[in-house]
Design a protein around this motif. Structure first.
Motif, PDB file in Angstrom:
ATOM      1  N   ILE A 199      37.379  49.166  39.038  1.00 37.09           N
ATOM      2  CA  ILE A 199      36.784  48.176  39.945  1.00 37.09           C
ATOM      3  C   ILE A 199      37.847  47.270  40.564  1.00 37.09           C
ATOM      4  O   ILE A 199      37.697  46.812  41.700  1.00 37.09           O
ATOM      5  N   TYR A 205      39.211  49.098  43.416  1.00 37.40           N
ATOM      6  CA  TYR A 205      38.192  49.143  44.472  1.00 37.40           C
ATOM      7  C   TYR A 205      38.248  47.863  45.312  1.00 37.40           C
ATOM      8  O   TYR A 205      38.217  47.924  46.545  1.00 37.40           O
ATOM      9  N   ALA A 262      35.301  52.310  49.416  1.00 40.82           N
ATOM     10  CA  ALA A 262      35.900  50.981  49.550  1.00 40.82           C
ATOM     11  C   ALA A 262      36.182  50.615  50.997  1.00 40.82           C
ATOM     12  O   ALA A 262      36.315  49.423  51.312  1.00 40.82           O
ATOM     13  N   ARG A 288      33.607  47.795  35.829  1.00 38.09           N
ATOM     14  CA  ARG A 288      33.460  49.241  35.819  1.00 38.09           C
ATOM     15  C   ARG A 288      34.863  49.843  35.914  1.00 38.09           C
ATOM     16  O   ARG A 288      35.776  49.190  36.417  1.00 38.09           O
ATOM     17  N   VAL A 338      29.910  49.928  43.746  1.00 34.52           N
ATOM     18  CA  VAL A 338      30.713  50.828  42.914  1.00 34.52           C
ATOM     19  C   VAL A 338      29.825  51.846  42.221  1.00 34.52           C
ATOM     20  O   VAL A 338      30.115  53.050  42.201  1.00 34.52           O
TER      21      VAL A 338
END
Length: 254
Positions: A237, A240, A182, A234, A176
């Motif tokens: 995330i 992601y 991704a 994050r 990330v």
């Protein structure tokens, strides 16, 4: 966060009108309201609703249910055990409800596998939300994978599982932070490892089930925290992980 009345109705398989009626007669009132005045139900409200619906299935009138639930001498576990006794008496008609109560009792026991001191030593400041075991049963209790679930039993096994999680998260965060897409092969590798980790607990985890679980990471912070702790996260995330899992599943199906 809480649940809107429509979400609770869909989750419980009842109508919004029924929930409004339960609120009006004081049988099940939401714990709060939004700034606009809309009902907001919390986990404890869903737990109470489950008991109401089980007793209703047994044919008890609402007035009797209200009296049973209002008894200060009966705690949550006592309610579950009493429901189970009633359900067994009518096993041919409501056998699936007996299984639901059994799974709930098992989930509560799983949550007490470690002492509070051991939990702090293994997980630090992380702790599962109150009522999570009950919520897990509501959401996953009817899934075949739930019936095969085998959580670690010893402190050492929990510690090893936590070590594996931290290593996986470390590599996830690196992707990330580096801006790796991704749908990249590297993210796909992590997605496949994530599925293997789930299978280690559930006995098996297909791509469809993995995607259902990953979808929660993007929308429910409490679910994401089980995989990626708040201090490890994050922005974005959870989305992601969801996107990496979806991309990997699509790649495997091609």
């Amino acid at each position: 966060m809480g649940y809107r009345v429509g979400e609770v109705a869909a989750l419980a398989g009842v109508t919004v009108r029924t929930l409004h009626h339960y609120d009006e007669i004081g049988l099940l009132s939401p714990s709060g309201r939004t700034a606009a005045g809309y009902r907001r139900y919390e986990t404890a409200d869903l737990d109470r609703l489950q008991r109401v619906l089980l007793y209703r299935e047994l044919g008890l009138p609402l007035e009797t249910i209200a009296s049973v639930l209002a008894d200060p001498g009966t705690d949550a576990d006592a309610h579950l055990k009493r429901q189970r006794e009633l359900l067994v008496a009518q096993a041919d008609r409501i056998a699936h409800m007996v299984a639901a109560v059994d799974r709930l009792l098992e989930a509560r026991a799983m949550g007490n596998a470690l002492t509070p001191e051991e939990k702090f030593e293994v997980f630090g400041g992380f702790r599962e939300p109150d009522g999570y075991a009950e919520e897990a049963v509501r959401r996953w209790g009817d899934c075949p994978e739930w019936k095969q679930t085998q959580l670690p039993e010893t402190k050492q096994e929990w510690a090893e599982a936590e070590r594996q999680r931290k290593d996986w998260v470390r590599r996830l965060v690196a992707l990330v932070d580096d801006g790796v897409p991704a749908d990249s092969p590297a993210a796909g590798k992590l997605a496949e490892e994530h599925r293997e980790m789930l299978a280690g607990v559930m006995g098996e985890c297909g791509y469809e089930m993995q995607q259902r679980i990953a979808d929660l990471y993007a929308n429910e912070p409490a679910q994401l925290a089980f995989l990626v702790r708040e201090d490890e996260q994050r922005p974005g995330i959870g989305a992601y992980v969801r996107d990496a899992v979806r991309a990997n599943a699509a790649r495997q199906a091609a």
